[in-house]
Scaffold this motif. Structure first.
Motif, PDB file in Angstrom:
ATOM      1  N   SER A 116      45.101  26.535  39.263  1.00  0.00           N
ATOM      2  CA  SER A 116      45.873  25.454  38.632  1.00  0.00           C
ATOM      3  C   SER A 116      45.338  25.133  37.243  1.00  0.00           C
ATOM      4  N   THR A 117      44.042  25.400  37.011  1.00  0.00           N
ATOM      5  CA  THR A 117      43.483  25.164  35.671  1.00  0.00           C
ATOM      6  C   THR A 117      44.069  26.186  34.696  1.00  0.00           C
ATOM      7  N   VAL A 118      44.202  27.426  35.147  1.00  0.00           N
ATOM      8  CA  VAL A 118      44.865  28.445  34.313  1.00  0.00           C
ATOM      9  C   VAL A 118      46.281  27.979  33.996  1.00  0.00           C
ATOM     10  N   PRO A 355      42.646  35.780  49.158  1.00  0.00           N
ATOM     11  CA  PRO A 355      43.022  35.337  47.806  1.00  0.00           C
ATOM     12  C   PRO A 355      44.223  36.073  47.212  1.00  0.00           C
ATOM     13  N   ALA A 356      44.315  37.393  47.417  1.00  0.00           N
ATOM     14  CA  ALA A 356      45.371  38.169  46.748  1.00  0.00           C
ATOM     15  C   ALA A 356      46.776  37.689  47.107  1.00  0.00           C
ATOM     16  N   MET A 363      49.297  35.558  40.226  1.00  0.00           N
ATOM     17  CA  MET A 363      48.874  36.396  39.092  1.00  0.00           C
ATOM     18  C   MET A 363      49.665  37.704  39.141  1.00  0.00           C
ATOM     19  N   THR A 364      49.825  38.356  37.990  1.00  0.00           N
ATOM     20  CA  THR A 364      50.445  39.680  37.992  1.00  0.00           C
ATOM     21  C   THR A 364      49.469  40.644  38.663  1.00  0.00           C
ATOM     22  N   ALA A 371      40.787  40.976  37.472  1.00  0.00           N
ATOM     23  CA  ALA A 371      39.889  39.935  38.002  1.00  0.00           C
ATOM     24  C   ALA A 371      39.105  40.433  39.220  1.00  0.00           C
ATOM     25  N   GLY A 372      39.441  41.623  39.713  1.00  0.00           N
ATOM     26  CA  GLY A 372      38.707  42.184  40.854  1.00  0.00           C
ATOM     27  C   GLY A 372      39.155  41.646  42.203  1.00  0.00           C
TER      28      GLY A 372
END
Ligand SMILES: *Cc1c(COP(=O)(O)O)cnc(C)c1O
Length: 400
Positions: A116-118, A355-356, A363-364, A371-372
Protein backbone atom coordinates in the motif's frame (compact mmCIF):
# COMPACT_ATOMS: atom_id res chain seq x y z
CA UNK A 1 -1.93 15.56 33.72
CA UNK A 2 1.79 15.53 34.07
CA UNK A 3 3.34 12.83 31.96
CA UNK A 4 6.96 13.85 32.14
CA UNK A 5 9.45 11.33 30.81
CA UNK A 6 12.59 10.17 32.51
CA UNK A 7 14.73 9.07 29.61
CA UNK A 8 17.53 7.69 31.75
CA UNK A 9 15.55 4.53 32.56
CA UNK A 10 16.16 1.28 30.69
CA UNK A 11 13.97 0.02 27.83
CA UNK A 12 11.84 -2.34 29.94
CA UNK A 13 11.13 0.30 32.59
CA UNK A 14 10.31 2.83 29.88
CA UNK A 15 7.93 0.36 28.23
CA UNK A 16 5.79 -0.03 31.34
CA UNK A 17 6.08 3.45 32.87
CA UNK A 18 6.93 6.20 30.39
CA UNK A 19 4.14 8.57 29.48
CA UNK A 20 1.81 7.57 32.32
CA UNK A 21 -0.34 10.45 33.48
CA UNK A 22 -2.99 10.30 36.21
CA UNK A 23 -6.33 12.01 36.61
CA UNK A 24 -7.74 13.36 39.90
CA UNK A 25 -8.66 9.75 40.82
CA UNK A 26 -5.03 8.65 40.82
CA UNK A 27 -5.79 5.43 38.89
CA UNK A 28 -2.87 2.99 38.65
CA UNK A 29 -3.46 1.77 35.09
CA UNK A 30 -3.83 4.47 32.42
CA UNK A 31 -7.39 5.74 31.98
CA UNK A 32 -9.26 5.58 28.70
CA UNK A 33 -10.63 9.04 27.90
CA UNK A 34 -13.50 8.41 25.50
CA UNK A 35 -14.53 12.00 24.95
CA UNK A 36 -14.56 14.05 21.79
CA UNK A 37 -14.24 17.40 23.53
CA UNK A 38 -13.17 18.98 26.83
CA UNK A 39 -14.86 21.67 28.96
CA UNK A 40 -13.50 24.94 30.28
CA UNK A 41 -14.16 26.93 33.44
CA UNK A 42 -14.62 30.24 31.61
CA UNK A 43 -14.53 31.97 28.27
CA UNK A 44 -11.06 33.26 29.10
CA UNK A 45 -9.75 29.76 29.87
CA UNK A 46 -11.27 28.43 26.67
CA UNK A 47 -9.62 31.19 24.65
CA UNK A 48 -6.27 30.53 26.30
CA UNK A 49 -6.46 26.76 25.71
CA UNK A 50 -7.50 27.10 22.08
CA UNK A 51 -4.48 29.29 21.43
CA UNK A 52 -2.17 26.60 22.89
CA UNK A 53 -3.91 23.52 21.51
CA UNK A 54 -0.80 21.35 21.52
CA UNK A 55 -0.39 21.74 25.29
CA UNK A 56 -4.03 21.58 26.38
CA UNK A 57 -6.96 19.31 25.75
CA UNK A 58 -9.68 20.95 23.71
CA UNK A 59 -10.93 18.46 21.14
CA UNK A 60 -9.79 14.88 20.48
CA UNK A 61 -8.94 15.45 16.81
CA UNK A 62 -6.21 17.73 18.23
CA UNK A 63 -5.16 16.02 21.45
CA UNK A 64 -6.52 13.45 23.91
CA UNK A 65 -4.94 12.37 27.22
CA UNK A 66 -4.91 8.64 26.38
CA UNK A 67 -3.42 9.33 22.95
CA UNK A 68 -0.80 11.64 24.53
CA UNK A 69 0.24 8.91 26.96
CA UNK A 70 0.73 6.46 24.09
CA UNK A 71 2.66 9.05 22.05
CA UNK A 72 4.98 9.87 24.94
CA UNK A 73 5.66 6.21 25.67
CA UNK A 74 6.41 5.30 22.06
CA UNK A 75 8.62 8.38 21.62
CA UNK A 76 10.62 7.35 24.69
CA UNK A 77 11.02 3.77 23.43
CA UNK A 78 12.26 4.93 20.01
CA UNK A 79 14.60 7.46 21.61
CA UNK A 80 12.75 10.34 19.91
CA UNK A 81 11.71 13.73 21.25
CA UNK A 82 8.08 13.65 20.17
CA UNK A 83 5.43 11.47 18.56
CA UNK A 84 2.12 11.99 16.81
CA UNK A 85 -0.19 8.99 16.57
CA UNK A 86 -2.45 8.40 13.58
CA UNK A 87 -5.48 6.26 12.72
CA UNK A 88 -3.43 3.69 10.77
CA UNK A 89 0.06 3.06 9.46
CA UNK A 90 -0.98 4.36 6.04
CA UNK A 91 -2.26 7.62 7.52
CA UNK A 92 1.14 8.04 9.22
CA UNK A 93 2.75 7.86 5.76
CA UNK A 94 0.15 10.28 4.38
CA UNK A 95 0.86 12.65 7.28
CA UNK A 96 4.65 12.66 7.02
CA UNK A 97 4.48 13.42 3.29
CA UNK A 98 1.75 16.08 3.63
CA UNK A 99 3.66 17.67 6.50
CA UNK A 100 6.94 18.02 4.67
CA UNK A 101 6.50 18.04 0.89
CA UNK A 102 4.90 19.97 -1.93
CA UNK A 103 4.32 19.65 -5.67
CA UNK A 104 7.62 19.31 -7.53
CA UNK A 105 9.35 17.45 -4.71
CA UNK A 106 10.89 14.00 -5.10
CA UNK A 107 11.03 10.87 -2.91
CA UNK A 108 13.65 8.12 -3.09
CA UNK A 109 12.23 4.91 -1.69
CA UNK A 110 13.41 1.37 -1.25
CA UNK A 111 11.61 -0.77 -3.82
CA UNK A 112 11.03 -3.52 -1.25
CA UNK A 113 8.33 -1.80 0.82
CA UNK A 114 4.77 -2.49 1.93
CA UNK A 115 2.37 -2.79 -1.05
CA UNK A 116 0.00 0.00 0.00
CA UNK A 117 2.99 2.32 0.51
CA UNK A 118 4.02 1.69 -3.10
CA UNK A 119 0.42 2.46 -4.10
CA UNK A 120 0.47 5.67 -2.11
CA UNK A 121 3.68 6.84 -3.82
CA UNK A 122 2.78 5.76 -7.37
CA UNK A 123 -0.98 6.36 -7.49
CA UNK A 124 -1.77 9.09 -4.97
CA UNK A 125 1.22 11.39 -4.34
CA UNK A 126 2.08 11.28 -8.07
CA UNK A 127 -1.26 13.01 -8.80
CA UNK A 128 -0.14 15.93 -6.64
CA UNK A 129 3.19 16.39 -8.38
CA UNK A 130 5.33 14.35 -5.99
CA UNK A 131 7.48 11.84 -7.89
CA UNK A 132 9.11 8.72 -6.44
CA UNK A 133 12.17 6.79 -7.60
CA UNK A 134 12.37 3.21 -6.32
CA UNK A 135 15.86 1.80 -5.66
CA UNK A 136 17.53 -1.38 -4.46
CA UNK A 137 17.62 -1.05 -0.65
CA UNK A 138 20.81 -3.09 -0.38
CA UNK A 139 22.90 -0.97 -2.78
CA UNK A 140 23.97 2.47 -1.40
CA UNK A 141 25.17 3.60 -4.86
CA UNK A 142 21.64 3.25 -6.18
CA UNK A 143 20.48 5.76 -3.53
CA UNK A 144 23.33 8.15 -4.33
CA UNK A 145 22.60 8.03 -8.06
CA UNK A 146 18.88 8.67 -7.60
CA UNK A 147 19.40 11.99 -5.77
CA UNK A 148 18.04 15.07 -7.62
CA UNK A 149 18.04 18.73 -6.59
CA UNK A 150 14.34 18.36 -5.70
CA UNK A 151 14.80 15.21 -3.56
CA UNK A 152 13.15 15.90 -0.19
CA UNK A 153 12.61 12.46 1.32
CA UNK A 154 14.31 9.07 1.67
CA UNK A 155 11.99 6.20 2.61
CA UNK A 156 13.20 2.84 3.92
CA UNK A 157 11.67 -0.32 5.36
CA UNK A 158 14.06 -2.87 6.84
CA UNK A 159 14.05 -5.86 6.86
CA UNK A 160 12.01 -6.02 3.68
CA UNK A 161 8.84 -8.03 3.29
CA UNK A 162 8.81 -10.94 2.45
CA UNK A 163 12.50 -11.60 1.60
CA UNK A 164 13.99 -9.99 4.73
CA UNK A 165 16.60 -7.98 2.82
CA UNK A 166 18.28 -5.43 5.07
CA UNK A 167 18.91 -1.79 4.30
CA UNK A 168 21.94 -0.40 6.14
CA UNK A 169 20.20 2.41 8.05
CA UNK A 170 23.39 4.23 9.02
CA UNK A 171 24.93 4.21 5.52
CA UNK A 172 21.74 5.51 3.90
CA UNK A 173 21.49 8.18 6.65
CA UNK A 174 24.74 9.75 5.46
CA UNK A 175 23.48 9.87 1.86
CA UNK A 176 20.14 11.39 2.93
CA UNK A 177 21.94 13.98 5.03
CA UNK A 178 24.23 14.97 2.16
CA UNK A 179 21.15 15.31 -0.07
CA UNK A 180 19.38 17.45 2.55
CA UNK A 181 16.45 15.00 2.55
CA UNK A 182 14.19 13.93 5.42
CA UNK A 183 15.04 10.31 6.21
CA UNK A 184 11.98 8.21 7.16
CA UNK A 185 12.27 4.60 8.32
CA UNK A 186 9.20 2.35 8.57
CA UNK A 187 10.03 0.38 11.74
CA UNK A 188 6.83 -1.70 11.76
CA UNK A 189 8.46 -5.11 11.25
CA UNK A 190 10.99 -4.67 14.05
CA UNK A 191 9.47 -2.31 16.63
CA UNK A 192 11.80 -0.36 18.94
CA UNK A 193 12.45 -3.57 20.89
CA UNK A 194 14.43 -4.95 17.92
CA UNK A 195 15.72 -1.85 16.10
CA UNK A 196 15.93 1.87 16.89
CA UNK A 197 16.48 3.75 13.60
CA UNK A 198 16.68 7.24 15.17
CA UNK A 199 19.87 6.16 16.95
CA UNK A 200 21.29 5.14 13.55
CA UNK A 201 20.62 8.50 11.90
CA UNK A 202 16.98 8.37 10.76
CA UNK A 203 15.03 11.63 11.10
CA UNK A 204 11.61 10.05 11.48
CA UNK A 205 10.43 6.59 12.51
CA UNK A 206 7.07 5.53 11.17
CA UNK A 207 4.92 2.71 12.58
CA UNK A 208 1.94 0.67 11.72
CA UNK A 209 1.05 0.15 15.40
CA UNK A 210 -1.50 -2.36 14.09
CA UNK A 211 1.26 -4.96 14.06
CA UNK A 212 3.75 -5.49 16.93
CA UNK A 213 2.72 -2.51 19.05
CA UNK A 214 -0.78 -3.92 19.51
CA UNK A 215 0.67 -7.39 19.26
CA UNK A 216 -2.67 -9.15 19.41
CA UNK A 217 -4.26 -8.25 16.09
CA UNK A 218 -7.09 -6.11 17.46
CA UNK A 219 -7.00 -2.50 16.26
CA UNK A 220 -5.48 -0.20 13.63
CA UNK A 221 -3.16 2.70 14.30
CA UNK A 222 0.07 4.38 13.31
CA UNK A 223 2.67 6.80 14.58
CA UNK A 224 5.49 9.15 13.60
CA UNK A 225 8.40 9.76 15.98
CA UNK A 226 11.19 12.28 15.56
CA UNK A 227 12.56 15.67 16.56
CA UNK A 228 10.13 17.85 18.53
CA UNK A 229 10.35 20.69 16.03
CA UNK A 230 9.41 18.53 13.04
CA UNK A 231 6.73 16.50 14.81
CA UNK A 232 5.03 19.44 16.58
CA UNK A 233 5.47 22.15 13.97
CA UNK A 234 4.94 20.14 10.78
CA UNK A 235 3.15 16.85 11.54
CA UNK A 236 0.84 17.98 14.36
CA UNK A 237 -0.73 20.90 12.41
CA UNK A 238 -1.48 18.55 9.50
CA UNK A 239 -3.00 15.80 11.68
CA UNK A 240 -5.13 18.13 13.78
CA UNK A 241 -6.46 19.91 10.68
CA UNK A 242 -6.87 16.98 8.28
CA UNK A 243 -8.01 14.57 11.02
CA UNK A 244 -6.24 11.21 10.56
CA UNK A 245 -6.06 11.24 14.38
CA UNK A 246 -5.85 8.07 16.48
CA UNK A 247 -8.90 7.11 18.53
CA UNK A 248 -8.43 7.11 22.30
CA UNK A 249 -9.64 3.51 22.49
CA UNK A 250 -6.97 2.30 20.07
CA UNK A 251 -4.33 4.38 21.87
CA UNK A 252 -5.27 2.66 25.12
CA UNK A 253 -4.85 -0.77 23.48
CA UNK A 254 -1.41 0.30 22.19
CA UNK A 255 -0.35 1.65 25.61
CA UNK A 256 -1.08 -1.76 27.11
CA UNK A 257 0.60 -3.45 24.13
CA UNK A 258 3.83 -1.50 24.67
CA UNK A 259 4.06 -2.81 28.25
CA UNK A 260 4.68 -6.35 26.98
CA UNK A 261 6.47 -5.41 23.73
CA UNK A 262 10.00 -6.29 24.83
CA UNK A 263 8.95 -9.69 26.16
CA UNK A 264 6.86 -10.48 23.12
CA UNK A 265 9.51 -9.34 20.62
CA UNK A 266 12.09 -11.54 22.30
CA UNK A 267 9.86 -14.62 22.16
CA UNK A 268 8.75 -13.88 18.57
CA UNK A 269 12.43 -13.81 17.57
CA UNK A 270 13.36 -16.96 19.51
CA UNK A 271 10.46 -18.82 17.93
CA UNK A 272 11.21 -17.49 14.45
CA UNK A 273 14.85 -18.56 14.74
CA UNK A 274 13.83 -22.03 15.85
CA UNK A 275 11.35 -22.37 12.96
CA UNK A 276 13.91 -20.96 10.48
CA UNK A 277 16.56 -23.45 11.59
CA UNK A 278 14.09 -26.32 11.37
CA UNK A 279 13.04 -25.25 7.86
CA UNK A 280 16.69 -24.97 6.82
CA UNK A 281 17.18 -28.61 7.78
CA UNK A 282 14.06 -29.80 5.93
CA UNK A 283 14.68 -31.57 2.59
CA UNK A 284 11.41 -30.23 1.12
CA UNK A 285 12.57 -26.63 1.62
CA UNK A 286 14.75 -25.02 -1.03
CA UNK A 287 15.79 -21.80 0.74
CA UNK A 288 15.06 -19.92 3.95
CA UNK A 289 15.22 -16.13 4.36
CA UNK A 290 15.67 -14.93 7.95
CA UNK A 291 18.12 -12.28 9.26
CA UNK A 292 18.83 -14.36 12.38
CA UNK A 293 20.31 -17.24 10.34
CA UNK A 294 24.06 -17.38 9.74
CA UNK A 295 23.24 -18.22 6.10
CA UNK A 296 21.52 -14.84 5.59
CA UNK A 297 23.75 -12.79 3.24
CA UNK A 298 23.52 -9.78 5.58
CA UNK A 299 23.84 -11.66 8.87
CA UNK A 300 26.65 -9.36 10.09
CA UNK A 301 24.62 -6.22 9.34
CA UNK A 302 21.59 -7.77 11.08
CA UNK A 303 23.69 -8.35 14.20
CA UNK A 304 24.89 -4.74 14.18
CA UNK A 305 21.58 -3.12 13.36
CA UNK A 306 19.01 -5.33 15.11
CA UNK A 307 18.88 -6.82 18.59
CA UNK A 308 17.40 -10.02 17.14
CA UNK A 309 16.11 -11.49 13.89
CA UNK A 310 12.50 -10.39 14.31
CA UNK A 311 9.31 -12.35 13.76
CA UNK A 312 9.03 -12.59 9.97
CA UNK A 313 10.66 -15.24 7.79
CA UNK A 314 10.15 -16.58 4.28
CA UNK A 315 11.02 -19.82 2.56
CA UNK A 316 10.82 -21.44 -0.85
CA UNK A 317 9.55 -24.89 -1.70
CA UNK A 318 10.60 -26.84 -4.81
CA UNK A 319 8.86 -27.06 -8.20
CA UNK A 320 10.05 -27.17 -11.81
CA UNK A 321 7.47 -24.79 -13.21
CA UNK A 322 5.73 -21.79 -11.64
CA UNK A 323 2.49 -23.82 -11.62
CA UNK A 324 4.13 -26.66 -9.72
CA UNK A 325 5.73 -24.22 -7.31
CA UNK A 326 2.39 -22.61 -6.59
CA UNK A 327 0.77 -26.01 -6.09
CA UNK A 328 3.46 -27.05 -3.60
CA UNK A 329 3.31 -23.74 -1.76
CA UNK A 330 -0.48 -23.77 -1.52
CA UNK A 331 -0.34 -27.40 -0.28
CA UNK A 332 1.73 -26.25 2.74
CA UNK A 333 -0.80 -23.52 3.51
CA UNK A 334 -3.85 -25.75 3.07
CA UNK A 335 -2.39 -28.51 5.25
CA UNK A 336 -1.93 -26.24 8.28
CA UNK A 337 -4.29 -26.65 11.21
CA UNK A 338 -2.66 -24.20 13.60
CA UNK A 339 -1.20 -21.32 11.54
CA UNK A 340 -3.75 -18.68 10.54
CA UNK A 341 -4.12 -18.15 6.80
CA UNK A 342 -4.06 -14.36 6.94
CA UNK A 343 -1.69 -11.52 6.13
CA UNK A 344 -1.25 -9.87 9.54
CA UNK A 345 2.18 -9.74 11.21
CA UNK A 346 3.28 -9.15 14.80
CA UNK A 347 0.32 -11.09 16.21
CA UNK A 348 0.45 -13.65 19.04
CA UNK A 349 -0.82 -16.16 16.45
CA UNK A 350 1.43 -17.40 13.64
CA UNK A 351 0.22 -16.38 10.19
CA UNK A 352 1.10 -17.85 6.80
CA UNK A 353 0.71 -16.31 3.34
CA UNK A 354 1.59 -16.90 -0.30
CA UNK A 355 2.87 -13.42 -1.27
CA UNK A 356 2.81 -13.94 -5.06
CA UNK A 357 -0.98 -14.39 -5.10
CA UNK A 358 -1.91 -12.08 -2.20
CA UNK A 359 0.16 -9.21 -0.79
CA UNK A 360 2.27 -8.97 -3.96
CA UNK A 361 -0.46 -10.17 -6.37
CA UNK A 362 -1.06 -6.77 -7.94
CA UNK A 363 2.55 -6.33 -9.08
CA UNK A 364 3.32 -7.15 -12.71
CA UNK A 365 4.96 -10.60 -13.14
CA UNK A 366 8.18 -8.79 -14.17
CA UNK A 367 8.21 -6.58 -11.07
CA UNK A 368 7.50 -9.62 -8.92
CA UNK A 369 10.37 -11.54 -10.50
CA UNK A 370 12.69 -8.56 -9.96
CA UNK A 371 11.63 -8.42 -6.31
CA UNK A 372 12.37 -12.15 -5.97
CA UNK A 373 8.78 -13.04 -5.03
CA UNK A 374 8.39 -16.38 -6.80
CA UNK A 375 5.41 -18.76 -6.83
CA UNK A 376 7.51 -21.03 -4.58
CA UNK A 377 7.71 -18.46 -1.77
CA UNK A 378 5.80 -18.61 1.53
CA UNK A 379 5.91 -16.03 4.30
CA UNK A 380 5.42 -16.75 7.97
CA UNK A 381 5.00 -14.20 10.73
CA UNK A 382 5.91 -16.37 13.69
CA UNK A 383 3.69 -15.99 16.75
CA UNK A 384 3.97 -16.95 20.38
CA UNK A 385 2.83 -20.58 20.19
CA UNK A 386 5.34 -23.37 20.95
CA UNK A 387 7.86 -23.34 18.10
CA UNK A 388 7.69 -27.15 17.95
CA UNK A 389 3.94 -27.00 17.24
CA UNK A 390 4.48 -24.46 14.44
CA UNK A 391 7.13 -26.71 12.82
CA UNK A 392 4.86 -29.73 13.09
CA UNK A 393 2.05 -27.75 11.48
CA UNK A 394 4.28 -26.76 8.53
CA UNK A 395 5.52 -30.30 8.22
CA UNK A 396 2.03 -31.58 7.35
CA UNK A 397 2.19 -29.98 3.89
CA UNK A 398 5.98 -30.26 3.45
CA UNK A 399 6.08 -34.01 4.06
CA UNK A 400 3.08 -34.71 1.77
C1 LIG B 1 0.75 -2.91 7.83
C2 LIG B 1 1.88 -2.08 7.38
C3 LIG B 1 1.70 -0.75 6.99
C4 LIG B 1 0.33 -0.12 6.94
O1 LIG B 1 -0.25 -0.03 8.18
P1 LIG B 1 -1.82 -0.04 8.46
O2 LIG B 1 -1.90 0.07 9.93
O3 LIG B 1 -2.38 -1.31 7.90
O4 LIG B 1 -2.38 1.15 7.75
C5 LIG B 1 2.80 -0.02 6.60
N1 LIG B 1 4.04 -0.57 6.61
C6 LIG B 1 4.24 -1.85 6.98
C7 LIG B 1 5.61 -2.39 6.96
C8 LIG B 1 3.18 -2.65 7.37
O5 LIG B 1 3.39 -3.91 7.72
Amino acid sequence: MDNTLKLEYGFDTTAVRAGTGRSQFNEHSEALFLTSSFCFASAAEMAERFSNAERHYTYSRFTNPTVSMFQDRLAALEGGEACIATASGMSAILSVVMASMQAGDHIISSRAIFGSTVGMFTQIFSRFGIATTFVDPVNPDAWRQAVRPETKMFFVETPSNPLTELCDIETIAAIAKAAGALYVVDNTFCSPAVQQPLKLGADVVMHSATKLVDGQGRVLGGALVGKREFIMEKVFPFVRTAGPSLSAFNAWIFLKGLETLALRAERHSQNALQVARWLEGNAAVKRVFYPGLESHPQYELARRQQHSGGSVLAFEVFGNTPDQQRENAWRVIDATKLCSITANVGDTRTTITHPATTTHGRMTPEARAQAGVTEALLRIAVGLEDARDICEDLNRGLSA
